[in-house]
Write a protein that holds these residues in place. Structure first.
Motif, PDB file in Angstrom:
ATOM      1  N   ASP A   1       0.836  -1.204   0.000  1.00 28.86           N
ATOM      2  CA  ASP A   1       0.000   0.000   0.000  1.00 28.86           C
ATOM      3  C   ASP A   1       0.873   1.258   0.000  1.00 28.86           C
ATOM      4  O   ASP A   1       0.595   2.229  -0.711  1.00 28.86           O
ATOM      5  N   ILE A   2       1.931   1.235   0.810  1.00 24.63           N
ATOM      6  CA  ILE A   2       2.854   2.376   0.856  1.00 24.63           C
ATOM      7  C   ILE A   2       3.571   2.521  -0.483  1.00 24.63           C
ATOM      8  O   ILE A   2       3.806   3.633  -0.968  1.00 24.63           O
ATOM      9  N   ASP A   3       3.881   1.374  -1.094  1.00 26.21           N
ATOM     10  CA  ASP A   3       4.573   1.392  -2.388  1.00 26.21           C
ATOM     11  C   ASP A   3       3.722   2.057  -3.467  1.00 26.21           C
ATOM     12  O   ASP A   3       4.250   2.712  -4.364  1.00 26.21           O
ATOM     13  N   LYS A   4       2.399   1.904  -3.361  1.00 21.39           N
ATOM     14  CA  LYS A   4       1.502   2.563  -4.325  1.00 21.39           C
ATOM     15  C   LYS A   4       1.676   4.085  -4.247  1.00 21.39           C
ATOM     16  O   LYS A   4       1.715   4.775  -5.270  1.00 21.39           O
ATOM     17  N   LEU A   5       1.764   4.617  -3.029  1.00 21.67           N
ATOM     18  CA  LEU A   5       1.959   6.063  -2.854  1.00 21.67           C
ATOM     19  C   LEU A   5       3.322   6.476  -3.405  1.00 21.67           C
ATOM     20  O   LEU A   5       3.448   7.529  -4.041  1.00 21.67           O
ATOM     21  N   SER A   6       4.315   5.648  -3.191  1.00 22.85           N
ATOM     22  CA  SER A   6       5.663   5.925  -3.719  1.00 22.85           C
ATOM     23  C   SER A   6       5.648   5.953  -5.246  1.00 22.85           C
ATOM     24  O   SER A   6       6.260   6.834  -5.868  1.00 22.85           O
ATOM     25  N   GLN A   7       4.917   5.010  -5.856  1.00 22.32           N
ATOM     26  CA  GLN A   7       4.813   4.970  -7.321  1.00 22.32           C
ATOM     27  C   GLN A   7       4.151   6.236  -7.858  1.00 22.32           C
ATOM     28  O   GLN A   7       4.527   6.752  -8.923  1.00 22.32           O
TER      29      GLN A   7
ATOM     30  N   GLN B   1      -8.925   0.245  -3.700  1.00 25.69           N
ATOM     31  CA  GLN B   1      -8.651   1.596  -3.204  1.00 25.69           C
ATOM     32  C   GLN B   1      -8.845   1.660  -1.689  1.00 25.69           C
ATOM     33  O   GLN B   1      -8.039   2.271  -0.972  1.00 25.69           O
ATOM     34  N   ALA B   2      -9.915   1.035  -1.216  1.00 21.58           N
ATOM     35  CA  ALA B   2     -10.197   1.024   0.225  1.00 21.58           C
ATOM     36  C   ALA B   2      -9.080   0.323   0.983  1.00 21.58           C
ATOM     37  O   ALA B   2      -8.679   0.755   2.071  1.00 21.58           O
ATOM     38  N   ARG B   3      -8.550  -0.749   0.395  1.00 20.20           N
ATOM     39  CA  ARG B   3      -7.447  -1.495   1.014  1.00 20.20           C
ATOM     40  C   ARG B   3      -6.196  -0.610   1.125  1.00 20.20           C
ATOM     41  O   ARG B   3      -5.529  -0.584   2.157  1.00 20.20           O
ATOM     42  N   VAL B   4      -5.889   0.139   0.051  1.00 20.00           N
ATOM     43  CA  VAL B   4      -4.713   1.019   0.035  1.00 20.00           C
ATOM     44  C   VAL B   4      -4.864   2.132   1.076  1.00 20.00           C
ATOM     45  O   VAL B   4      -3.931   2.428   1.831  1.00 20.00           O
ATOM     46  N   ILE B   5      -6.062   2.729   1.132  1.00 12.93           N
ATOM     47  CA  ILE B   5      -6.309   3.810   2.098  1.00 12.93           C
ATOM     48  C   ILE B   5      -6.171   3.285   3.526  1.00 12.93           C
ATOM     49  O   ILE B   5      -5.589   3.940   4.396  1.00 12.93           O
TER      50      ILE B   5
ATOM     51  N   GLY C   1      -4.296   0.797   4.510  1.00 15.03           N
ATOM     52  CA  GLY C   1      -2.873   0.594   4.763  1.00 15.03           C
ATOM     53  C   GLY C   1      -2.151   1.899   5.060  1.00 15.03           C
ATOM     54  O   GLY C   1      -1.307   1.971   5.965  1.00 15.03           O
ATOM     55  N   LEU C   2      -2.496   2.950   4.312  1.00 11.24           N
ATOM     56  CA  LEU C   2      -1.860   4.254   4.524  1.00 11.24           C
ATOM     57  C   LEU C   2      -2.295   4.879   5.850  1.00 11.24           C
ATOM     58  O   LEU C   2      -1.500   5.565   6.510  1.00 11.24           O
ATOM     59  N   LYS C   3      -3.531   4.640   6.239  1.00 10.97           N
ATOM     60  CA  LYS C   3      -3.995   5.139   7.547  1.00 10.97           C
ATOM     61  C   LYS C   3      -3.152   4.522   8.671  1.00 10.97           C
ATOM     62  O   LYS C   3      -2.767   5.202   9.622  1.00 10.97           O
ATOM     63  N   ALA C   4      -2.873   3.225   8.546  1.00  8.58           N
ATOM     64  CA  ALA C   4      -2.042   2.549   9.549  1.00  8.58           C
ATOM     65  C   ALA C   4      -0.630   3.127   9.550  1.00  8.58           C
ATOM     66  O   ALA C   4      -0.021   3.322  10.619  1.00  8.58           O
ATOM     67  N   PHE C   5      -0.103   3.401   8.362  1.00 14.38           N
ATOM     68  CA  PHE C   5       1.261   3.938   8.236  1.00 14.38           C
ATOM     69  C   PHE C   5       1.365   5.329   8.860  1.00 14.38           C
ATOM     70  O   PHE C   5       2.272   5.603   9.657  1.00 14.38           O
ATOM     71  N   PHE C   6       0.417   6.208   8.534  1.00 10.97           N
ATOM     72  CA  PHE C   6       0.473   7.573   9.073  1.00 10.97           C
ATOM     73  C   PHE C   6       0.172   7.601  10.577  1.00 10.97           C
ATOM     74  O   PHE C   6       0.696   8.443  11.301  1.00 10.97           O
ATOM     75  N   SER C   7      -0.646   6.672  11.040  1.00  4.67           N
ATOM     76  CA  SER C   7      -0.878   6.548  12.492  1.00  4.67           C
ATOM     77  C   SER C   7       0.420   6.174  13.204  1.00  4.67           C
ATOM     78  O   SER C   7       0.729   6.675  14.290  1.00  4.67           O
ATOM     79  N   PHE C   8       1.186   5.270  12.584  1.00  3.52           N
ATOM     80  CA  PHE C   8       2.492   4.879  13.133  1.00  3.52           C
ATOM     81  C   PHE C   8       3.433   6.080  13.173  1.00  3.52           C
ATOM     82  O   PHE C   8       4.139   6.293  14.162  1.00  3.52           O
ATOM     83  N   LEU C   9       3.432   6.871  12.088  1.00  2.00           N
ATOM     84  CA  LEU C   9       4.303   8.058  12.034  1.00  2.00           C
ATOM     85  C   LEU C   9       3.930   9.073  13.116  1.00  2.00           C
ATOM     86  O   LEU C   9       4.805   9.717  13.704  1.00  2.00           O
ATOM     87  N   MET C  10       2.629   9.197  13.381  1.00  2.00           N
ATOM     88  CA  MET C  10       2.174  10.076  14.467  1.00  2.00           C
ATOM     89  C   MET C  10       2.641   9.537  15.823  1.00  2.00           C
ATOM     90  O   MET C  10       3.104  10.290  16.688  1.00  2.00           O
ATOM     91  N   LEU C  11       2.513   8.242  15.977  1.00  2.00           N
ATOM     92  CA  LEU C  11       2.902   7.581  17.225  1.00  2.00           C
ATOM     93  C   LEU C  11       4.385   7.787  17.526  1.00  2.00           C
ATOM     94  O   LEU C  11       4.783   7.966  18.681  1.00  2.00           O
ATOM     95  N   GLU C  12       5.194   7.795  16.472  1.00  2.00           N
ATOM     96  CA  GLU C  12       6.643   7.948  16.615  1.00  2.00           C
ATOM     97  C   GLU C  12       7.088   9.420  16.557  1.00  2.00           C
ATOM     98  O   GLU C  12       8.290   9.687  16.547  1.00  2.00           O
ATOM     99  N   ASP C  13       6.127  10.347  16.503  1.00  2.00           N
ATOM    100  CA  ASP C  13       6.425  11.795  16.419  1.00  2.00           C
ATOM    101  C   ASP C  13       7.250  12.157  15.188  1.00  2.00           C
ATOM    102  O   ASP C  13       8.038  13.125  15.207  1.00  2.00           O
TER     103      ASP C  13
END
Length: 299
Positions: free
Chosen positions: A31-37, A73-77, A79-91
């Protein structure tokens, strides 16, 4: 890539803190790779802190233009929600750009199911005189009788059988354990397979506890189960497109139609949310047809 170290941290977080399987972790990384592409197509490589909600809306439009289905699309979104939540968690970022973005609405498609006659025809089509015949009969009975996912079936172990109390211990998604009742017919076939067939197998080291083995003495693969179901469906002339998951759908549907408690079915299926289980509350179409025929004045 600027994001590589953060993606590695996210991967470790999914594996260690959320205990996700390798398959699930790979799905999140894709999912993150899709955003990178997407950014590669724009010849851009922004910092994660620079990505805005407007940018992500353009990314979703890009996915749509590629012809990606709403479910993907829902699956990708997700996955990205989980990724950005992690980034928030790690400041790593100070605000979550995807928090207000909703996944596309999905139609609740009813899963295909088999009736009991179709399930019996699949089992009856198996030649029990062949070495793998009794194993295959037990596979179908356990898939349908316990409502297992195919990965749960291939991972099923002898040490997780409790025949005295008619339960099996199943390791589901996220390594979550649950106890599932197992019926007499499935237990009987398992017993015959274990005592009369499997006992003669030359078992490969490390596979001693797995119930279902291939001819080389190793744990069965998911693909083998898929091919078994497909070949049986063709053999009996079944017109429906089915997979091992169809037997799980049939298990849940037949329980609900028989009056089983929704919470009990949720527990047996290992669903984290009862919303997932509610898809099985559809009423049998034949029953609806009978109601119309019996009670409608124009029938």
């Amino acid at each position: 890539m600027l994001w590589q170290s953060y993606i590695k941290g996210f991967k470790a977080y999914l594996k260690l803190e959320r205990s996700l399987s390798a398959h699930s972790v790979e799905a999140y990384l894709n999912d993150i790779d899709k955003l990178s592409q997407y950014y590669q197509s724009l010849l851009k490589e922004p910092k994660l802190s620079e990505i805005s909600t407007a940018d992500l809306k353009l990314f979703i439009s890009w996915l749509n233009e590629l012809g990606m289905q709403a479910s993907t699309q829902a699956r990708v979104i997700s996955g990205l929600k989980a990724f950005f939540s992690f980034l928030m968690l790690e400041d790593i970022i100070q605000s979550d750009p995807i928090a207000l973005i909703e996944a596309p609405k999905l139609s609740r498609k009813l899963p295909d199911t088999l009736n009991i006659y179709e399930i019996n025809s699949l089992i009856d089509a198996i030649d029990a005189s062949k070495p793998e015949g009794m194993r295959n009969k037990a596979i179908i009975e356990v898939l349908y009788g316990c409502g297992l996912r195919v990965s749960e079936l291939t991972d099923l172990k002898i040490s997780n059988l409790y025949p005295q109390i008619e339960f099996i211990k199943v390791i589901g998604k996220g390594n979550k354990e649950r106890l599932v009742p197992i019926g007499g017919v499935a237990l009987k076939l398992l017993d015959i397979y274990l005592k009369e067939v499997r006992v003669h197998a030359n078992i490969k080291k490390g596979n001693e506890d797995y119930i279902f083995l291939n001819r080389f003495g190793a744990k069965l693969s998911r693909i083998t189960i898929f091919n078994l179901i497909k070949s049986l469906a063709i053999h009996v002339g079944l017109k429906k497109t089915i997979s091992p998951h169809t037997l799980r759908h049939s298990f849940a549907t037949h329980l609900i139609e028989g009056g089983a408690d929704l919470r009990a079915v949720q527990e047996m299926l290992g669903h984290s949310s009862i919303t997932t289980t509610e898809i099985y509350t559809h009423i049998d179409r034949d029953y609806l047809r009978e109601v119309i025929t019996q009670f409608h004045p124009r029938s």
